[in-house]
Write an enzyme that holds these catalytic residues in place. Structure first.
Site, mmCIF file in Angstrom:
data_model
loop_
_atom_site.group_PDB
_atom_site.id
_atom_site.type_symbol
_atom_site.label_atom_id
_atom_site.label_comp_id
_atom_site.label_asym_id
_atom_site.label_seq_id
_atom_site.Cartn_x
_atom_site.Cartn_y
_atom_site.Cartn_z
ATOM 1 N N GLU A 1 0.817 -1.222 0.000
ATOM 2 C CA GLU A 1 0.000 0.000 0.000
ATOM 3 C C GLU A 1 0.847 1.266 0.000
ATOM 4 O O GLU A 1 0.509 2.246 -0.677
ATOM 5 C CB GLU A 1 -0.940 0.006 1.214
ATOM 6 C CG GLU A 1 -2.148 -0.904 1.079
ATOM 7 C CD GLU A 1 -1.826 -2.364 1.329
ATOM 8 O OE1 GLU A 1 -2.695 -3.225 1.070
ATOM 9 O OE2 GLU A 1 -0.694 -2.654 1.778
ATOM 10 N N HIS B 1 -10.151 -5.575 10.143
ATOM 11 C CA HIS B 1 -10.908 -5.323 8.926
ATOM 12 C C HIS B 1 -12.195 -4.537 9.205
ATOM 13 O O HIS B 1 -13.070 -4.446 8.340
ATOM 14 C CB HIS B 1 -11.268 -6.643 8.225
ATOM 15 C CG HIS B 1 -10.091 -7.346 7.635
ATOM 16 N ND1 HIS B 1 -9.130 -7.940 8.403
ATOM 17 C CD2 HIS B 1 -9.724 -7.549 6.343
ATOM 18 C CE1 HIS B 1 -8.219 -8.488 7.616
ATOM 19 N NE2 HIS B 1 -8.550 -8.268 6.363
#
Length: 391
Positions: A127, A196
């Site tokens: 990322e 998450h």
């Protein structure tokens, strides 16, 4: 690098535009990305497109009643990408599995076949690297849309988003603009576990130089994404993981939504409820109960998380004199805390009761479903809070 849309892309865009009064002009195959970004008149033409779209968006409530087609929210986001990538050859998409796989929630399904794998670029699981690459591409004239497979993963790119994306236009003395969109799924899903289920609004709101918006319907998801792509500012678009399959009829005609305007969901006179994203639906469930009990709440989806639309919010508070904020973000340092502070600073004299904020618990989100629900604001809590405020 050739960037013209393929025949499949042209066909897809034509299908999306079948009810428009004028078709989107095709992009010549000889156009190159960097050249297109610098060609004379491009900035003025883009400004004209945005201005016309903003005027059209003024009638967004009325336009949804005149024809249109039903889409799920992920399909609305996909439509926005197809339209903008067809209109502007500098728009591209970067992220993990956005290519052949079509993205973790299928927002980019089929886009690599339409536009090629250089404009829909699959990346490694890195990322910080691909977000930094997107920021560099934006500095050089592209308009990248960076997708985080999950917004929690973008914590790995926090340095790039903060020190580069937000600050470079300022630290360069205005020599660079960063027209980048960073988007992806977030929020508390269904037993996705703590890592998450994060709400990163509170992390990103303190970064100077970026805008933040949160979509809650297929209509505003498409309109906000299109507006974010056309903006010359870096924009973070928050999408909730549980809203991708939400269905709604949206107009066939092109439209965008303002990045800085809240949406009036339900007019009322007794109390202002400010919310966004998934909590909009918890609020509307509570409103049904409240109306049956004789209350008349006004509901506003703030949509713009940074900056706040204090004009719309203030006008509502001046009418109702009471305010309740409902969010899924964490209580400490969350969007609700910043919004409540802004309300106290600007509209204190208009309030007949203290502003109340309902937020998620300051704990990692549990995996167990019953415990997970206990950390998030539920409709019954909203009803109880309204009854207390209106006593």
């Amino acid at each position: 690098m050739a960037v013209a849309p393929s025949p499949q892309a042209t066909a897809a865009a034509a299908a999306l535009s079948r009810h428009r009064s004028a078709a989107v002009p095709p992009v010549p195959r000889s156009v190159r990305v960097a050249t297109a970004a610098r060609r004379p008149g491009w900035t003025r033409a883009r400004a004209g497109l945005v201005a016309r779209a903003v005027v059209a968006a003024k009638g967004e409530l009325a336009s949804s009643d005149t024809g249109g087609h039903e889409v799920l929210m992920f399909e609305a986001l996909r439509e926005a990408m197809i339209e903008e990538m067809t209109l502007d050859p500098t728009v591209c998409m970067i992220g993990e599995d956005v290519g052949d796989y079509g993205g973790s929630y299928k927002v980019s399904k089929g886009l690599s076949e339409m536009f090629g794998d250089l404009r829909v670029l699959d990346t490694p699981i890195a990322e910080n690297s691909f977000t930094g690459m997107g920021i560099g591409a934006a500095m050089k004239g592209l308009r990248p849309v960076v997708e985080g497979m999950n917004m929690g993963f973008l914590l790995l790119a926090y340095n790039q988003i903060s020190n580069n994306c937000g600050m470079l236009p300022y630290t360069s003395g205005g020599q660079f603009k960063i027209p980048i969109v960073i988007r992806g799924p977030g929020g508390v899903g269904r037993q996705l576990g703590a890592e998450h289920s994060q709400r990163l609004e509170s992390y990103f709101q303190s970064i100077p130089g970026i805008q933040m918006v949160a979509c809650s319907t297929p209509y505003n998801a498409k309109g906000l994404l299109k507006a974010a792509i056309r903006s010359d500012n870096p924009v973070v678009l928050f999408e909730h993981v549980l809203l991708y399959n939400l269905k709604e009829k949206i107009p066939d005609e092109e439209y965008i939504c303002s990045l800085e305007e809240a949406e009036m969901v339900r007019p009322g006179s007794q109390l202002t409820i400010l919310t966004y994203s998934r909590m909009r639906y918890h609020v509307m469930q509570a409103v049904k109960t409240l109306v049956n009990k004789g209350y008349d709440p006004e509901v506003i989806d703030i949509r713009s998380l940074k900056p706040f639309d204090l004009h719309t919010i203030g006008n509502s508070i001046k009418k109702t004199h009471r305010v309740l904020i409902v969010e899924e973000c964490m209580r400490t340092g969350g969007i609700g805390a910043s919004l409540r502070s802004a309300i106290i600073d600007n509209f204190w004299d208009e309030l007949d009761a203290r502003p109340v904020c309902l937020s998620s618990q300051d704990v990692p989100t549990p995996y167990a479903a019953t415990l997970e629900d206990a950390t998030v604001v539920q409709p019954a809590q909203i009803v109880a809070a309204v009854e207390e405020i209106c006593q």
